[in-house]
Every structure is written in structure tokens, then in C-alpha cells.
Design a protein around this motif. Structure first.
Motif, PDB file in Angstrom:
ATOM      1  N   VAL A   1      19.940  11.955  53.358  1.00 56.52           N
ATOM      2  CA  VAL A   1      20.677  12.541  54.783  1.00 56.52           C
ATOM      3  C   VAL A   1      21.182  11.389  55.620  1.00 56.52           C
ATOM      4  CG1 VAL A   1      20.173  13.538  56.907  1.00 56.52           C
ATOM      5  CG2 VAL A   1      19.555  14.764  54.965  1.00 56.52           C
ATOM      6  N   GLN A   2      20.274  10.387  55.858  1.00 54.53           N
ATOM      7  CA  GLN A   2      20.772   9.055  56.588  1.00 54.53           C
ATOM      8  C   GLN A   2      22.098   8.496  55.626  1.00 54.53           C
ATOM      9  OE1 GLN A   2      17.067   7.719  57.132  1.00 54.53           O
ATOM     10  NE2 GLN A   2      16.407   8.996  58.869  1.00 54.53           N
ATOM     11  N   LYS A   3      21.896   8.402  54.305  1.00 56.45           N
ATOM     12  CA  LYS A   3      22.637   7.424  53.642  1.00 56.45           C
ATOM     13  C   LYS A   3      24.256   8.207  53.914  1.00 56.45           C
ATOM     14  CE  LYS A   3      22.638   7.982  49.127  1.00 56.45           C
ATOM     15  NZ  LYS A   3      21.993   8.011  47.706  1.00 56.45           N
TER      16      LYS A   3
ATOM     17  N   LEU B   1      10.214  10.003  60.547  1.00 54.71           N
ATOM     18  CA  LEU B   1      11.107   9.084  59.505  1.00 54.71           C
ATOM     19  C   LEU B   1      12.636   8.773  60.010  1.00 54.71           C
ATOM     20  CD1 LEU B   1      10.039  11.432  56.571  1.00 54.71           C
ATOM     21  CD2 LEU B   1       9.669   9.034  56.864  1.00 54.71           C
ATOM     22  N   GLY B   2      12.813   9.259  61.380  1.00 53.46           N
ATOM     23  CA  GLY B   2      13.980   8.841  61.878  1.00 53.46           C
ATOM     24  C   GLY B   2      15.185   9.836  62.070  1.00 53.46           C
ATOM     25  N   LEU B   3      14.577  11.266  61.810  1.00 50.52           N
ATOM     26  CA  LEU B   3      15.569  12.383  61.716  1.00 50.52           C
ATOM     27  C   LEU B   3      15.308  13.019  63.143  1.00 50.52           C
ATOM     28  CD1 LEU B   3      15.288  14.211  58.345  1.00 50.52           C
ATOM     29  CD2 LEU B   3      17.275  12.999  59.062  1.00 50.52           C
TER      30      LEU B   3
ATOM     31  N   ALA C   1      12.267  11.622  51.096  1.00 53.29           N
ATOM     32  CA  ALA C   1      13.466  11.628  50.277  1.00 53.29           C
ATOM     33  C   ALA C   1      14.503  12.055  50.762  1.00 53.29           C
ATOM     34  CB  ALA C   1      13.018  12.117  48.872  1.00 53.29           C
ATOM     35  N   VAL C   2      14.156  13.363  51.495  1.00 50.16           N
ATOM     36  CA  VAL C   2      15.412  14.066  52.197  1.00 50.16           C
ATOM     37  C   VAL C   2      15.856  12.911  53.179  1.00 50.16           C
ATOM     38  CG1 VAL C   2      15.794  15.814  53.741  1.00 50.16           C
ATOM     39  CG2 VAL C   2      14.417  16.141  52.008  1.00 50.16           C
ATOM     40  N   ALA C   3      15.224  12.260  54.265  1.00 52.51           N
ATOM     41  CA  ALA C   3      15.781  11.379  55.132  1.00 52.51           C
ATOM     42  C   ALA C   3      16.705  10.370  54.702  1.00 52.51           C
ATOM     43  CB  ALA C   3      14.546  10.772  55.995  1.00 52.51           C
ATOM     44  N   GLU C   4      16.013   9.805  53.422  1.00 47.35           N
ATOM     45  CA  GLU C   4      16.806   8.833  52.562  1.00 47.35           C
ATOM     46  C   GLU C   4      18.310   9.518  52.340  1.00 47.35           C
ATOM     47  OE1 GLU C   4      16.760   6.046  48.746  1.00 47.35           O
ATOM     48  OE2 GLU C   4      15.060   7.133  49.281  1.00 47.35           O
TER      49      GLU C   4
END
Length: 210
Positions: A139-141, A166-168, A134-137
Motif C-alpha cells: 500500500v505504501q509503495k 505499521l504506519g497505516l 505485507a499489505v502495508a508495504e
């Protein structure tokens, strides 16, 4: 019987050697993972990042637990040092809770001088992986890519592995205060626990908390 026949390995010998080799590999993997858990727990990277991410812990009607407060205090220290301009507080809630861990964490920070604009509560997830997803979503947004993860020392390596997956682009700055780091017995127990949890995640891609 010839000398060659007497020295040729029997099937039983091959089985024993194979089992011994397998056990050595298992011991090496477990030992290597435990070492990395211990090693990353000692890291305290304070390079500038887009966000500071505080992994959630128990909260009681909006009041963070002692463990959670240790993490939040470390995040505020990093924020005050200019490591990042935003603190993300992660973690969902149980069905009967009035607050998510993310909300409780953000509220604690705001009461101690962190501007509301510098906090981002992400109140989703009942375990490390779901919380970080949920954080990655979020942050990346917002176009952010780098994160300093704040958690307990022994939890740091597993959290970093998951964040990377997760791509971070993540590094860790763990707490070094609170009940989890008070005694050697407690530290040893958490190293064993986190070693097992990380190996389980790498094998299944599921969180061990489930």
C-alpha cells in the motif's frame, strides 16, 4: 508497645497491599482491553479511504470459507458504496495449498463484478501481523496511506492497532454476519481470545497466532 508501633504496617501488610494493588492494575488492564475489543467491534466507519483491506481467513482450493466470504461480502458492499477504489485481499497459504488467501479473495470478488484493476491480492503472511506487514508495504509503495480494515468484529481492534503500528492510518468496518457472530457464547469466547491476543502483542510485539 506504643500506639504508633501497634498501628505501623508490618512487612507482611506491605506485601499484601502491594500484591492487591498489582492485581487491581492487572484486572483494570484486562478489563479495559476487553471493553475496547467490544467497543471497536461495534464501530462501522465508512469514511472514504485509499483502500479497503480484507483480512484473510481459511480457503479451500480457491474457495473462501464461510468466515472469509462474510468479510469479502462486506468489502464489496463498501466498494459499491464508494468507500475506496481498491480492495486489498490479504493472507498467505499453507505449504500444500494451491491458492493463497489473497488470491482466493480476489478471485471471489472478481466473480461478483469487482474489476480486476480494483483488486490487489497480497498473498503473504500466516498471521495477522505478517499479513498486515505485507499489505502495508504494498500500500505504501503505491503512495496510499489510509485503509478501512474488514475483519470479524472481535478481531478488528487488534488488527487496527497493528496497522497503526505499521504506519497505516486505519479504521474498521467489521462484518456483522457469519458463524462468529451467531451466538452470545461464541461472541464471549472470541472477546476473551482477542483480549489475550492483543495484550500478548502489546507486551511482545509478536502475533499471538504463533
Amino acid at each position: 508497645m506504643s500506639t504508633a508501633e501497634r498501628t505501623r504496617p508490618t512487612r507482611a501488610n506491605w506485601v499484601r497491599r502491594t500484591l492487591a494493588g498489582f492485581l487491581l492494575i492487572v484486572v483494570a488492564v484486562i478489563g479495559g482491553t476487553a471493553f475496547r475489543v467490544w467497543q471497536v467491534a461495534r464501530d462501522d466507519v465508512r469514511d472514504r479511504a485509499d483502500v479497503i483491506v480484507v483480512l484473510g481467513a481459511a480457503q479451500y482450493n480457491g474457495r473462501p470459507s464461510e468466515i472469509f466470504q462474510s468479510r469479502l461480502a462486506k468489502a464489496k458492499k463498501l466498494y459499491d458504496q464508494g468507500v475506496a477504489k481498491v480492495i486489498v485481499t490479504a493472507g498467505g497459504k499453507r505449504a500444500d495449498d494451491n491458492y493463497t488467501e489473497g488470491q482466493a479473495g480476489a478471485q471471489w470478488l472478481r466473480k461478483r463484478g469487482v474489476p480486476e484493476s480494483a483488486t490487489l491480492p497480497v498473498g503473504e503472511g500466516s498471521d495477522t501481523l505478517r499479513s498486515l506487514r505485507a499489505v502495508a508495504e504494498q500500500v505504501q509503495k503505491r503512495g496510499w496511506k489510509t485503509a478501512v480494515l474488514v475483519s470479524d468484529p472481535w478481531h478488528s481492534f487488534r488488527a487496527r492497532v497493528m496497522a497503526d503500528d505499521l504506519g497505516l492510518e486505519a479504521w474498521t468496518s467489521p462484518t456483522h454476519s457469519g458463524p462468529i457472530v451467531q451466538t452470545r457464547e461464541t461472541q464471549a469466547r472470541y472477546i476473551v481470545r482477542e483480549t489475550g491476543a492483543l495484550l500478548y502483542y502489546r507486551l511482545t510485539r509478536f502475533p499471538a497466532e504463533v
